[in-house]
Design an enzyme around this catalytic site. Structure first.
Site, PDB file in Angstrom:
ATOM      1  N   ASP A  95       5.343   3.825   4.765  1.00 42.34           N
ATOM      2  CA  ASP A  95       6.288   3.697   4.072  1.00 42.34           C
ATOM      3  C   ASP A  95       6.252   3.796   2.765  1.00 42.34           C
ATOM      4  O   ASP A  95       7.184   4.264   1.784  1.00 42.34           O
ATOM      5  CB  ASP A  95       6.896   2.412   4.261  1.00 42.34           C
ATOM      6  CG  ASP A  95       6.013   1.139   3.865  1.00 42.34           C
ATOM      7  OD1 ASP A  95       4.810   1.489   3.598  1.00 42.34           O
ATOM      8  OD2 ASP A  95       6.070  -0.066   4.337  1.00 42.34           O
ATOM      9  N   HIS A  96       5.030   3.655   2.329  1.00 40.40           N
ATOM     10  CA  HIS A  96       4.786   3.964   0.728  1.00 40.40           C
ATOM     11  C   HIS A  96       4.599   5.330   0.404  1.00 40.40           C
ATOM     12  O   HIS A  96       4.645   5.492  -1.082  1.00 40.40           O
ATOM     13  CB  HIS A  96       3.598   3.310   0.416  1.00 40.40           C
ATOM     14  CG  HIS A  96       3.677   1.626   0.258  1.00 40.40           C
ATOM     15  ND1 HIS A  96       4.154   0.777   1.113  1.00 40.40           N
ATOM     16  CD2 HIS A  96       3.726   0.823  -1.115  1.00 40.40           C
ATOM     17  CE1 HIS A  96       4.322  -0.248   0.806  1.00 40.40           C
ATOM     18  NE2 HIS A  96       3.939  -0.504  -0.578  1.00 40.40           N
ATOM     19  N   ASP A 160      -0.119  -6.294   1.905  1.00 40.06           N
ATOM     20  CA  ASP A 160       0.821  -6.228   1.011  1.00 40.06           C
ATOM     21  C   ASP A 160       1.450  -7.484   0.588  1.00 40.06           C
ATOM     22  O   ASP A 160       1.615  -8.316   1.329  1.00 40.06           O
ATOM     23  CB  ASP A 160       2.160  -5.401   1.656  1.00 40.06           C
ATOM     24  CG  ASP A 160       3.039  -4.815   0.792  1.00 40.06           C
ATOM     25  OD1 ASP A 160       3.011  -3.627   0.216  1.00 40.06           O
ATOM     26  OD2 ASP A 160       3.905  -5.628   0.090  1.00 40.06           O
ATOM     27  N   ARG A 448      10.068  -5.749  -8.286  1.00 34.96           N
ATOM     28  CA  ARG A 448       9.173  -5.662  -9.308  1.00 34.96           C
ATOM     29  C   ARG A 448       9.778  -4.805 -10.222  1.00 34.96           C
ATOM     30  O   ARG A 448      10.245  -3.914 -10.062  1.00 34.96           O
ATOM     31  CB  ARG A 448       7.834  -4.955  -8.954  1.00 34.96           C
ATOM     32  CG  ARG A 448       7.036  -6.077  -7.810  1.00 34.96           C
ATOM     33  CD  ARG A 448       5.715  -6.001  -7.975  1.00 34.96           C
ATOM     34  NE  ARG A 448       5.105  -7.152  -7.437  1.00 34.96           N
ATOM     35  CZ  ARG A 448       4.317  -7.049  -6.417  1.00 34.96           C
ATOM     36  NH1 ARG A 448       3.723  -5.915  -5.999  1.00 34.96           N
ATOM     37  NH2 ARG A 448       3.752  -8.181  -5.738  1.00 34.96           N
ATOM     38  N   SER A 643       0.564  -6.736  -6.884  1.00 36.34           N
ATOM     39  CA  SER A 643       0.102  -6.238  -5.584  1.00 36.34           C
ATOM     40  C   SER A 643      -1.128  -6.961  -4.927  1.00 36.34           C
ATOM     41  O   SER A 643      -2.178  -7.260  -5.725  1.00 36.34           O
ATOM     42  CB  SER A 643      -0.085  -4.642  -5.823  1.00 36.34           C
ATOM     43  OG  SER A 643      -0.827  -3.966  -4.814  1.00 36.34           O
ATOM     44  N   ARG A 645      -3.522  -4.864  -3.656  1.00 39.15           N
ATOM     45  CA  ARG A 645      -4.214  -3.678  -3.465  1.00 39.15           C
ATOM     46  C   ARG A 645      -5.602  -3.886  -3.834  1.00 39.15           C
ATOM     47  O   ARG A 645      -5.871  -4.187  -4.833  1.00 39.15           O
ATOM     48  CB  ARG A 645      -3.548  -2.248  -4.098  1.00 39.15           C
ATOM     49  CG  ARG A 645      -3.423  -2.569  -5.690  1.00 39.15           C
ATOM     50  CD  ARG A 645      -2.502  -1.319  -6.449  1.00 39.15           C
ATOM     51  NE  ARG A 645      -1.234  -1.486  -6.221  1.00 39.15           N
ATOM     52  CZ  ARG A 645      -0.213  -1.373  -6.913  1.00 39.15           C
ATOM     53  NH1 ARG A 645      -0.733  -0.592  -8.093  1.00 39.15           N
ATOM     54  NH2 ARG A 645       0.960  -1.321  -6.847  1.00 39.15           N
TER      55      ARG A 645
HETATM   56  C1  MIC Z   1       3.851  -3.210  -4.283  1.00 39.03           C
HETATM   57  O1  MIC Z   1       5.072  -3.692  -4.164  1.00 39.03           O
HETATM   58  O2  MIC Z   1       3.354  -3.290  -5.445  1.00 39.03           O
HETATM   59  C2  MIC Z   1       3.192  -2.820  -3.251  1.00 39.03           C
HETATM   60  C3  MIC Z   1       2.950  -1.318  -3.133  1.00 39.03           C
HETATM   61  O3  MIC Z   1       3.826  -2.924  -1.964  1.00 39.03           O
HETATM   62  C4  MIC Z   1       1.814  -3.337  -3.122  1.00 39.03           C
HETATM   63  C5  MIC Z   1       0.797  -2.847  -2.189  1.00 39.03           C
HETATM   64  C6  MIC Z   1       0.228  -1.661  -2.574  1.00 39.03           C
HETATM   65  O4  MIC Z   1      -0.301  -1.573  -3.605  1.00 39.03           O
HETATM   66  O5  MIC Z   1      -0.168  -0.728  -1.628  1.00 39.03           O
HETATM   67  C7  MIC Z   1       1.918  -4.910  -2.830  1.00 39.03           C
HETATM   68  O6  MIC Z   1       3.078  -5.312  -3.175  1.00 39.03           O
HETATM   69  O7  MIC Z   1       1.086  -5.437  -2.531  1.00 39.03           O
HETATM   70 FE1  SF4 Z   2       7.764  -1.184  -0.658  1.00 37.30          FE
HETATM   71 FE2  SF4 Z   2       6.229  -3.111  -2.352  1.00 37.30          FE
HETATM   72 FE3  SF4 Z   2       8.648  -1.867  -2.977  1.00 37.30          FE
HETATM   73 FE4  SF4 Z   2       8.665  -3.569  -0.859  1.00 37.30          FE
HETATM   74  S1  SF4 Z   2       7.932  -4.200  -2.904  1.00 37.30           S
HETATM   75  S2  SF4 Z   2       9.640  -1.817  -1.024  1.00 37.30           S
HETATM   76  S3  SF4 Z   2       6.717  -2.994   0.046  1.00 37.30           S
HETATM   77  S4  SF4 Z   2       6.729  -0.875  -2.652  1.00 37.30           S
END
Ligand code: MIC
Ligand code: SF4
Length: 755
Positions: A95-96, A160, A448, A643, A645
């Site tokens: 999905d990312h 995640d 975010r 995140s 990550r």
């Molecule tokens: C996000 O919303 O910041 C992400 C991208 O989903 C991350 C995960 C990632 O960095 O791959 C998260 O929330 O953990």
């Molecule tokens: Fe994707 Fe993270 Fe955004 Fe949710 S918050 S849509 S998991 S990037």
């Protein structure tokens, strides 16, 4: 189809007796959170009570979920663990990695072309190790989990931070780094400090313009981005039971933004309705059979002050719609005060884009309520004033809203429908003109809104609101517009008022889907080959990190003293860098490029203390590595917020940073650092942050007797020849100290397997 029904039956079969055992040792009525946690102890029945915020506890989660951007690293680690198959049901969701630019069809095709190497890798690893694989286009991990896998009273971890979304279906679902996921998939326990408990009592009922999103926007304003750290938030009260299950998911989802370990709600009718609507009647029946255990004991909700560490009460009948932002999700402004706030802060009031969807807000209910506003554009002779986009959360939602005519309504008013993916929410948005870095305002229903997050432009001010409010603001094109009180001038010059949104909790004709995008793993994966091209720029097999050399670390140099907010986006940026998530060396070229250097207020410009010259953070660190000089990173409060990550921990580790010393950490990042064999330290006195100077040489003393609850000492040797000592704390337990010594937790698993 119901996935993993046998596993759910097994969890429920022992649930009552485990709760009973817990009630005995704890010696009082239990919250829902405690019931689920105690029902998932690695040891089985509880034999002693744990201390909140203190005891480290081993848990046995029921399942693991991973998304494509983090799964690569999680699975590269798992491949080293020497197992044939995952020990608990696990899934991967693509999905990312899908860039939003034109529309769903073109964008998905492009992603398939550009990222086929990664998708093929994930698909074949999943096939080999018995992992369910959701193809690109199937939807966003958390929406797909809610629709298919989440179940009341269950416990899961996911790579995640928004894994917490499954709390909407009464789970304890927690975001972790890939190394944690790797442990659980390898059949090992998962460790967590027993959380503190925050109770949120919801009275009254949502009405008119107010949506579940406003509950969490309000809570974020109250608790701030670090107020939930180390705690589980449990929602209850008549306001909770009167809300939809997906609305509860929204609230839990954004609990990640207050740093909460997770959030949850007790099992109720809304959850039963959602389970049935998504084809899981059997799960609903099973949950009904133990429903008294899937919520707190009655005494708890009657006198919450006696059972929670903190209690917040919100009256939904009086709650106003909010907009949170810019640049931080906890800057909460009720819509009635927006005009004043925007004028005071100089926020541009012209809205360029309204974006709805994301894992937080893309349920059928959300979309149907947004559509009820979109409909009024034509009916009232209005025109959409801002650009407007929709990212559906899953193919099931997309297919159903298309069948029900919602997509054509959006198209009719000029909206763009992107692929079922994260898209703009994770900076995978090729926004025309973003490179000009103009100051501008966007509103979205994501979670975010850190600087540069959506489009890479540091001057884009993103405000977070409910899908219905975002839609109304996109129609008005004006941040000052308050749909509760204000009118709009239509194309004929008349004053018209938008009617409050209405919608459906669940599709009246049921959900439908043609191909949900699921790929079942091979029953026997032993013959499946996983190939990684050694010349690949996207994937790289991992080499084990070196073990600790057994002595104190002396002569370290300061790589950067980061000033102010330093989220994982600042440490390891997403957007264009997502393509290197499977290649540690390549992605390390983004190390801390977003962090502000305390000494010059610039990003990505630090002093190389060997040459005296300034350079980028990654290049400077590579130079230290080549010269075999260890370094230290210093940071402010809530370092590593955001995140899950683990790249934010693996990159500094890979490039030779030895320690990260901050005023405070966000939970997942601190654990990720420990797991990778780094030193995660906090100032014993926060003011000592000021003592760290740019030209310092630093020694970390006390590692040869590294022990839980014992501070370490840092000797700072300043360039003027003076020295001073400061104390630093850590939260390592015995086992985590072993990770440090071995050079990372994976080295221990690997060793056990080999032995
Ligand atoms: C996000 O919303 O910041 C992400 C991208 O989903 C991350 C995960 C990632 O960095 O791959 C998260 O929330 O953990
Ligand atoms: Fe994707 Fe993270 Fe955004 Fe949710 S918050 S849509 S998991 S990037």
């Amino acid at each position: 189809m119901v996935f993993d029904l046998e596993m759910i039956k097994k969890v429920y079969a022992s649930f009552a007796s485990r709760v009973e055992a817990a009630r005995k040792v704890v010696g009082r009525p239990l919250t829902l959170t405690e019931k689920i946690l105690y029902a998932h102890l690695w040891q089985g029945n509880a034999t002693n009570a744990f201390e909140r915020g203190k005891s480290y506890v081993d848990f046995a989660p029921d399942r693991v979920a991973m998304q494509d951007a983090t799964a690569q690293m999680a699975l590269l680690q798992f491949m080293q663990a020497g197992r044939d198959k995952v020990a608990v049901p696990s899934t991967v969701h693509c999905d990312h990695l899908i860039v939003a630019k034109e529309n769903s069809v073109a964008d998905l095709q492009r992603a398939m072309n550009e990222s086929s190497e990664v998708f093929d890798f994930l698909s074949s690893v999943s096939n080999k190790y018995g992992i369910g694989f959701w193809k690109p286009g199937a939807g966003i991990i958390h929406q797909v989990v809610l629709e298919n896998y989440a179940f009341p009273g269950g416990m899961m971890i996911g790579t995640d931070s928004h894994t917490v979304n499954a709390g909407g279906l009464g789970m304890i679902a927690i975001g972790v780094g890939g190394a944690d996921a790797c442990d659980v998939m390898a059949g090992l326990p998962w460790e967590l400090k027993f959380p503190k408990l925050i109770g949120v009592k919801l009275t009254g009922k949502l009405n008119g313009w107010t949506a579940p999103k406003d509950v969490i926007l309000k809570v974020s304003g109250i608790l701030t981005v670090k107020g939930g750290t180390g705690a589980v938030v449990e929602y209850f009260g008549e306001g909770a039971t009167s809300m939809s299950c997906t609305g509860k998911g929204t609230i839990c989802n954004m609990g990640a933004e207050i740093g909460a370990t997770t959030s949850t709600f007790g099992y109720d009718e809304s959850m039963s309705r959602y389970l049935k609507a998504t084809g899981r009647e059997e799960v609903a029946a099973l949950a009904d059979s133990i429903k008294q255990h899937l919520t707190a004991d009655a005494e708890v909700y009657a006198n919450p002050e006696n059972y929670f560490d903190q209690v917040i009460e919100i009256n939904l009948s009086e709650l106003e719609p909010h907009l949170n932002g810019p640049f931080t999700p906890d800057l909460a402004t009720p819509i009635s005060q927006m005009k004043e706030a925007a004028a005071k802060n100089g926020w541009p009031t012209k809205i360029e884009f309204g974006l709805i969807g994301s894992c937080t807000n893309s349920s059928y209910e959300d979309i149907s309520r947004a559509v009820s506003l979109a409909k009024q554009v034509d009916e009232k002779g209005l025109k959409l004033k801002a650009n407007f986009t929709i990212t559906p959360g899953s193919e099931t939602v997309r297919y159903t809203i298309e069948r029900d005519g919602f997509l054509s309504l959006f198209n009719k008013i000029g909206a763009t429908v992107f692929a079922n993916a994260c898209g703009p929410c994770i900076g995978m948005w090729e926004r025309l003109g973003a490179e000009k870095q103009e100051k501008n305002t966007i509103v979205h229903s994501f979670n975010r809104n850190f600087a540069k997050r959506a489009d890479g432009n540091p001057n884009t001010m993103a405000f977070v609101g409910s899908p219905e409010l975002v839609t109304a603001l996109a129609i008005a094109g004006d941040l000052n517009f308050n749909p509760l009180t204000d009118t709009l001038t239509n194309e004929k010059g008349e004053q018209v008022k938008l009617d409050p949104p209405t919608g459906y909790e669940l599709p009246p004709q049921g959900f439908a889907v043609d191909d949900p995008g699921y790929q079942k793993p091979a029953a026997d994966g032993s013959k499946v080959q996983v190939v990684v091209d050694p010349k690949s720029k996207r994937l790289q097999l991992l080499d084990p990190f070196a073990a600790w050399e057994g002595v104190d670390l002396k002569g370290l140099r300061l790589l950067i003293k980061a000033k102010g907010k330093c989220t994982t986006d600042h440490i390891s940026m997403a957007g264009p860098w997502l393509k290197f998530r499977g290649h540690l060396d390549n992605i390390s070229n983004n190390l801390l490029i977003g962090a502000v250097n305390y000494f010059n207020d610039k990003t990505d410009l630090v002093k190389n203390l060997v040459t005296g010259e300034y350079g980028t953070v990654p290049n400077t660190q590579r130079a230290y590595k080549a010269a075999r000089i260890g370094t230290i990173v210093v940071g402010d409060e809530n370092y590593g917020e955001g995140s899950s990550r683990e790249h934010a921990a693996m990159e500094p580790r890979h490039l030779g940073v030895r320690a990260v010393l901050v005023k405070s950490f966000a939970r997942i990042h601190e654990t990720n650092l420990k797991k990778q064999g780094m030193l995660a330290l906090t100032f014993a006195n926060k003011e000592d942050y000021d003592k760290i100077l740019e030209d310092d040489t630093i020694d970390i003393i006390g590692l040869t007797s590294f022990a839980p609850n014992v501070s370490l000492q840092l000797n700072l040797h300043h360039a003027d020849g003076t020295s001073e000592a400061i104390f630093v704390n850590h939260s390592y337990n015995e086992q985590q100290i072993e990770w440090f010594k071995a050079g990372g937790a994976l080295n221990i698993i690997r060793r056990e397997f080999a032995g």
